[in-house]
Design a protein around this motif. Structure first.
Motif, mmCIF file in Angstrom:
data_model
loop_
_atom_site.group_PDB
_atom_site.id
_atom_site.type_symbol
_atom_site.label_atom_id
_atom_site.label_comp_id
_atom_site.label_asym_id
_atom_site.label_seq_id
_atom_site.Cartn_x
_atom_site.Cartn_y
_atom_site.Cartn_z
ATOM 1 N N MET A 142 43.356 41.378 28.915
ATOM 2 C CA MET A 142 43.559 42.355 30.072
ATOM 3 C C MET A 142 42.305 43.016 30.220
ATOM 4 S SD MET A 142 46.482 42.782 32.786
ATOM 5 C CE MET A 142 47.657 41.488 32.789
ATOM 6 N N ALA A 143 41.779 43.471 31.668
ATOM 7 C CA ALA A 143 40.927 44.095 31.982
ATOM 8 C C ALA A 143 41.573 45.589 32.018
ATOM 9 C CB ALA A 143 39.647 44.019 32.957
ATOM 10 N N SER A 144 41.076 47.192 31.641
ATOM 11 C CA SER A 144 41.691 48.153 31.988
ATOM 12 C C SER A 144 41.249 48.134 33.636
ATOM 13 C CB SER A 144 41.299 48.965 31.340
ATOM 14 O OG SER A 144 39.583 49.456 31.717
ATOM 15 N N LEU A 145 42.158 49.257 34.169
ATOM 16 C CA LEU A 145 42.363 49.471 35.222
ATOM 17 C C LEU A 145 40.744 50.536 35.711
ATOM 18 C CD1 LEU A 145 45.299 51.622 35.576
ATOM 19 C CD2 LEU A 145 45.228 49.705 36.752
ATOM 20 N N LYS A 146 40.532 50.883 34.836
ATOM 21 C CA LYS A 146 38.507 51.497 34.430
ATOM 22 C C LYS A 146 38.111 50.146 35.281
ATOM 23 C CE LYS A 146 34.968 54.219 33.159
ATOM 24 N NZ LYS A 146 34.386 55.275 31.914
ATOM 25 N N GLU A 147 38.051 49.079 34.544
ATOM 26 C CA GLU A 147 37.235 47.625 34.400
ATOM 27 C C GLU A 147 37.126 47.431 36.117
ATOM 28 O OE1 GLU A 147 37.912 45.751 30.830
ATOM 29 O OE2 GLU A 147 35.884 46.996 29.739
ATOM 30 N N LEU A 148 38.830 47.815 35.856
ATOM 31 C CA LEU A 148 38.960 46.805 37.833
ATOM 32 C C LEU A 148 38.410 47.534 38.731
ATOM 33 C CD1 LEU A 148 42.803 45.588 36.618
ATOM 34 C CD2 LEU A 148 40.473 43.601 37.176
ATOM 35 N N ARG A 149 38.492 48.454 38.573
ATOM 36 C CA ARG A 149 38.064 49.690 39.542
ATOM 37 C C ARG A 149 35.936 49.575 40.080
ATOM 38 N NH1 ARG A 149 41.909 53.723 38.181
ATOM 39 N NH2 ARG A 149 40.664 54.089 36.623
ATOM 40 N N ALA A 150 35.666 49.705 38.648
ATOM 41 C CA ALA A 150 34.289 49.158 38.992
ATOM 42 C C ALA A 150 33.712 47.961 39.954
ATOM 43 C CB ALA A 150 33.339 49.413 37.641
ATOM 44 N N ARG A 151 34.547 46.964 39.158
ATOM 45 C CA ARG A 151 34.280 45.210 39.330
ATOM 46 C C ARG A 151 34.783 45.524 41.125
ATOM 47 N NH1 ARG A 151 37.473 41.045 36.437
ATOM 48 N NH2 ARG A 151 36.217 42.353 34.406
ATOM 49 N N ILE A 152 35.692 45.836 41.306
ATOM 50 C CA ILE A 152 36.067 45.723 42.802
ATOM 51 C C ILE A 152 34.694 47.034 43.984
ATOM 52 C CG2 ILE A 152 37.180 47.122 44.427
ATOM 53 C CD1 ILE A 152 39.534 46.610 42.530
ATOM 54 N N GLY A 153 34.687 48.208 43.311
ATOM 55 C CA GLY A 153 33.928 48.806 43.671
ATOM 56 C C GLY A 153 32.524 48.167 44.457
ATOM 57 N N SER A 154 32.099 47.111 43.106
ATOM 58 C CA SER A 154 30.810 46.456 42.775
ATOM 59 C C SER A 154 30.445 44.899 43.980
ATOM 60 C CB SER A 154 30.923 45.990 41.574
ATOM 61 O OG SER A 154 29.025 44.948 41.508
ATOM 62 N N ILE A 155 31.913 44.524 43.832
ATOM 63 C CA ILE A 155 32.311 43.471 44.731
ATOM 64 C C ILE A 155 32.037 44.272 46.897
ATOM 65 C CG2 ILE A 155 33.037 41.669 45.775
ATOM 66 C CD1 ILE A 155 34.597 41.382 42.709
ATOM 67 N N LYS A 156 32.614 45.147 46.721
ATOM 68 C CA LYS A 156 32.129 46.079 48.146
ATOM 69 C C LYS A 156 30.891 46.342 48.544
ATOM 70 C CE LYS A 156 37.268 47.883 47.626
ATOM 71 N NZ LYS A 156 37.440 48.931 48.193
ATOM 72 N N SER A 157 30.409 47.104 47.353
ATOM 73 C CA SER A 157 28.821 46.832 47.807
ATOM 74 C C SER A 157 28.033 44.947 48.177
ATOM 75 C CB SER A 157 28.132 47.862 46.210
ATOM 76 O OG SER A 157 28.472 48.812 45.974
ATOM 77 N N THR A 158 28.139 44.506 47.122
ATOM 78 C CA THR A 158 27.819 43.544 47.169
ATOM 79 C C THR A 158 27.745 42.756 48.597
ATOM 80 O OG1 THR A 158 28.147 43.527 44.962
ATOM 81 C CG2 THR A 158 27.425 41.072 46.619
ATOM 82 N N LYS A 159 29.048 42.860 49.205
ATOM 83 C CA LYS A 159 29.669 42.751 50.343
ATOM 84 C C LYS A 159 28.714 42.838 51.572
ATOM 85 C CE LYS A 159 34.046 42.002 53.524
ATOM 86 N NZ LYS A 159 35.298 42.323 53.886
ATOM 87 N N LYS A 160 28.896 44.552 51.154
ATOM 88 C CA LYS A 160 28.280 45.225 52.258
ATOM 89 C C LYS A 160 26.863 44.797 52.899
ATOM 90 C CE LYS A 160 30.723 50.006 52.110
ATOM 91 N NZ LYS A 160 30.637 51.228 51.698
ATOM 92 N N ILE A 161 25.881 43.865 51.551
ATOM 93 C CA ILE A 161 24.644 44.007 51.776
ATOM 94 C C ILE A 161 24.816 42.736 52.193
ATOM 95 C CG2 ILE A 161 23.063 42.960 49.946
ATOM 96 C CD1 ILE A 161 23.496 45.553 48.256
ATOM 97 N N THR A 162 26.029 41.651 51.950
ATOM 98 C CA THR A 162 25.165 40.130 51.877
ATOM 99 C C THR A 162 25.902 39.759 53.734
ATOM 100 O OG1 THR A 162 27.585 40.262 51.902
ATOM 101 C CG2 THR A 162 25.990 39.055 50.399
ATOM 102 N N SER A 163 26.328 40.686 54.150
ATOM 103 C CA SER A 163 27.118 41.073 55.639
ATOM 104 C C SER A 163 25.884 41.798 56.260
ATOM 105 C CB SER A 163 28.230 42.275 55.339
ATOM 106 O OG SER A 163 28.499 42.800 56.906
ATOM 107 N N ALA A 164 25.042 42.668 55.954
ATOM 108 C CA ALA A 164 24.004 43.222 56.729
ATOM 109 C C ALA A 164 22.718 42.083 56.723
ATOM 110 C CB ALA A 164 23.350 44.065 55.547
ATOM 111 N N MET A 165 23.357 41.361 55.568
ATOM 112 C CA MET A 165 21.745 40.016 55.693
ATOM 113 C C MET A 165 22.234 39.237 56.420
ATOM 114 S SD MET A 165 20.448 39.798 52.046
ATOM 115 C CE MET A 165 19.645 38.567 51.247
ATOM 116 N N LYS A 166 23.650 38.778 56.800
ATOM 117 C CA LYS A 166 23.926 38.568 57.876
ATOM 118 C C LYS A 166 23.817 38.110 59.215
ATOM 119 C CE LYS A 166 28.709 35.957 60.215
ATOM 120 N NZ LYS A 166 29.417 37.296 59.884
#
Length: 295
Positions: free
Chosen positions: A1-25
């Motif tokens: 199972m991923a650690s809390l640090k890894e999960l936070r990093a992954r969530i932050g990365s996806i949130k950044s990607t979501k902002k980009i895709t939303s802007a591109m839309k």
């Protein structure tokens, strides 16, 4: 199972990607409104040009020495395919549909013993066909501006006409995506050379008794020699505008789907993060209680 640090990093990365895709839309949606208006405005003009060519062509069809753009070379041996795609990706299967249709045409024509040549337009078409069919490419056009100036269609028409007059091609077919709406773009082919007079005539068919009589000045043949190159450019321009509108529609849809998927991934990972965090807290409490009882 991923650690809390890894999960936070992954969530932050996806949130950044979501902002980009939303802007591109949102950017694609803004561009789509303009591109759709231009494509829809060009359709009546391109249709009128085809009807005009149908009216003028009646006097010269079947005659020797007619314009090559109308009659062709009289052969059906060498086919030029012109696939139109976008310069950029991130628009779902928009470009792949043109690639697939073009490949089917290549295989069919080659199985019939015909010679196939390619003139890809757009970076995606150039990149794809340079890998798969580099030996068939005779020319290419890339770097189409977002506003699609008429000069692009004009230059492409000049290239096709030069190949025809040099006897290097007999038939020219255009492959592009016709814009229906933001969710739907239909790949199709359109024969440009020789001009398909029957199809143009059918689109403008009216009752014989209601047909108007025209007096042409100069004569029909002179008008054809002047208007056929312009008609070729107009049909190419209309297809380029359809491609631009379809690209923005496909990108808007793709980015909307990506944004939704990112949101679902964030929700799922947040649940995993909260469960993992709660499990860690529970384990720490158990350790503290166990240690206190041991003392």
């Amino acid at each position: 199972m991923a650690s809390l640090k890894e999960l936070r990093a992954r969530i932050g990365s996806i949130k950044s990607t979501k902002k980009i895709t939303s802007a591109m839309k949102m950017v694609a949606a803004a561009k789509l409104r303009r591109a759709q208006a231009r494509a829809e405005s060009a359709r009546p003009y391109a249709s009128a040009m085809r009807r005009m060519m149908a009216e003028l062509a009646g006097a010269t069809v079947g005659e020797e020495g007619g314009p090559l753009l109308l009659t062709g070379t009289g052969k059906d041996k060498i086919h030029l395919l012109v696939p139109l795609t976008s310069d950029r990706g991130l628009c779902g299967g928009f470009n792949a549909s043109v690639h697939r249709l073009t490949e089917r045409l290549i295989r069919r024509l080659q199985s019939e013993g015909k010679t196939v040549k390619l003139l890809p337009v757009g970076r995606r078409a150039i990149s794809y066909f340079s890998r798969e069919y580099s030996d068939l490419i005779v020319d290419k056009i890339m770097g189409i501006p977002g506003d699609v100036p008429f000069s692009v269609a004009e230059g492409l028409g000049v290239k096709i006409n030069a190949l025809l007059e040099a006897g290097e091609i007999d038939v020219c077919e255009l492959v592009f995506n016709k814009f229906i709406n933001a969710m739907s773009q239909v790949p199709q082919k359109q024969q440009l050379v020789p001009l398909v007079v029957e199809d143009a005539a059918e689109t403008s068919a009216v009752a014989d008794e209601n047909k108007a009589l025209y007096d042409f000045e100069p004569d029909e043949e002179t008008l054809l020699f002047r208007l056929l190159p312009k008609n070729l450019q107009v049909q190419l321009y209309a297809a380029l505008l359809e491609t631009a509108a379809g690209e923005n529609g496909a990108r808007m849809t793709a980015m909307d789907n990506a944004t939704r998927n990112a949101g679902r991934s964030i929700d799922s990972l947040s649940q995993v993060y909260n469960r993992t965090r709660q499990a860690n807290i529970t384990n720490e409490l158990i350790e503290i209680i166990s240690g206190a009882q041991a003392v």
